[in-house]
Design an enzyme around this catalytic site. Structure first.
Site, PDB file in Angstrom:
ATOM      1  N   ARG A 151     187.883  81.175  45.298  1.00 13.93           N
ATOM      2  CA  ARG A 151     188.827  82.045  44.589  1.00 13.93           C
ATOM      3  C   ARG A 151     189.574  82.902  45.597  1.00 13.93           C
ATOM      4  O   ARG A 151     188.954  83.562  46.429  1.00 13.93           O
ATOM      5  CB  ARG A 151     188.075  82.989  43.641  1.00 13.93           C
ATOM      6  CG  ARG A 151     187.539  82.339  42.428  1.00 13.93           C
ATOM      7  CD  ARG A 151     187.236  83.325  41.327  1.00 13.93           C
ATOM      8  NE  ARG A 151     186.636  84.581  41.727  1.00 13.93           N
ATOM      9  CZ  ARG A 151     186.342  85.556  40.886  1.00 13.93           C
ATOM     10  NH1 ARG A 151     186.601  85.412  39.601  1.00 13.93           N
ATOM     11  NH2 ARG A 151     185.786  86.655  41.299  1.00 13.93           N
ATOM     12  N   THR A 165     194.432  87.142  44.081  1.00 14.65           N
ATOM     13  CA  THR A 165     194.930  86.615  42.793  1.00 14.65           C
ATOM     14  C   THR A 165     193.804  86.123  41.880  1.00 14.65           C
ATOM     15  O   THR A 165     194.017  85.929  40.682  1.00 14.65           O
ATOM     16  CB  THR A 165     195.876  85.422  43.030  1.00 14.65           C
ATOM     17  OG1 THR A 165     195.110  84.375  43.670  1.00 14.65           O
ATOM     18  CG2 THR A 165     197.036  85.804  43.931  1.00 14.65           C
ATOM     19  N   ASP A 198     177.199  84.131  47.945  1.00 18.31           N
ATOM     20  CA  ASP A 198     176.624  85.030  48.953  1.00 18.31           C
ATOM     21  C   ASP A 198     175.126  85.208  48.742  1.00 18.31           C
ATOM     22  O   ASP A 198     174.358  85.277  49.716  1.00 18.31           O
ATOM     23  CB  ASP A 198     177.322  86.403  48.898  1.00 18.31           C
ATOM     24  CG  ASP A 198     178.703  86.364  49.527  1.00 18.31           C
ATOM     25  OD1 ASP A 198     178.976  85.428  50.304  1.00 18.31           O
ATOM     26  OD2 ASP A 198     179.505  87.264  49.217  1.00 18.31           O
TER      27      ASP A 198
END
Ligand code: PRP
Ligand code: URA
Length: 209
Positions: free
Chosen positions: A104, A108, A203
């Site tokens: 991503r 945006t 993560d």
């Protein structure tokens, strides 16, 4: 309209609670995601076709049932979707695995494609797309569209945590794709993260932050 399957089995919910806790480290996070994926896999594969196979028990010959694993493909959306592959593979070891790389854009929040490698006969298989997070739904919708461009007609989406926005987007763009999720959370925050969610799944799996 596609169906939304919320897998609220107590063991799934218990493990998800531990995953959500910010004090859970990458090792436990990965192991729990793996375990939940196996448990969710029972529901996702509940109606997959069986074939007759002739075998011989110690007592006699019989016609028994076996899963036609050649007909299944698992397609994780990189990176976080990788964490759901092993659990599904332990259910269907001969399933083929394709990979779709999407991230991503931080500003945006729209997905950017960087990788796609799929089994040659992907169009003939039931495809289970895996991604723990269904947030805006952009990544899932783009991945499903890429699979449809390759001719796939039988696609399911398996995620862990979703929100109404993402579910709505997938259902309107891909009404033929059923969604399997362990939780439907409240909303997205200003960074398009799921609230309460579990943070950044990639993560937390790979320990990158
Ligand atoms: C996360 C997650 C999904 C996506 C969900 O990936 O694993 O792919 O965001 O968000 P969306 O529904 O709004 O598209 P991310 O882009 O952070 O990449 P990563 O898995 O490599 O960390
Ligand atoms: N991607 C994540 O990893 N977590 C979210 O909450 C939203 C998108």
């Amino acid at each position: 309209m596609s169906l939304l399957h919320v897998i609220n089995h107590p063991m799934v919910q218990h493990k998800l609670t531990i995953m959500r806790d910010k004090n859970t480290g990458p090792k436990d996070f990965r192991e729990l995601l793996n375990e939940i994926s196996l448990l969710m896999g029972y529901e996702v594969t509940r109606d997959i076709p069986l074939e007759d196979v002739e075998i011989e028990t110690p007592i006699c010959k019989m016609t028994a049932k076996e899963v036609s694993g050649r007909k299944l493909a698992i397609v994780p959306i990189l990176r976080a979707g990788l964490g759901m592959v092993e659990g599904l593979q332990s259910l269907v070891p001969v399933a083929r695995v394709g990979h779709i790389g999407l991230y991503r854009d931080e500003k945006t929040h729209t997905p950017v494609v960087y990788y796609c490698k799929l089994p040659e006969d992907i169009q003939d298989r039931l495809v289970i797309v895996t991604d723990p997070m269904l947030a805006t739904g952009g990544s899932a919708c783009d991945a499903i569209a890429m699979l449809k461009e390759k001719g796939c007609k039988n696609i399911r989406l398996m995620c862990l945590v979703s929100v109404p926005e993402g579910i709505k987007k997938v259902q309107s763009e891909h009404p033929d794709v059923d969604i399997y999720t362990a939780a439907v959370d409240d909303c997205l925050n200003e960074n398009a993260y799921i609230v309460p969610g579990l943070g950044d799944a990639g993560d937390r799996i790979f320990g990158t932050k």
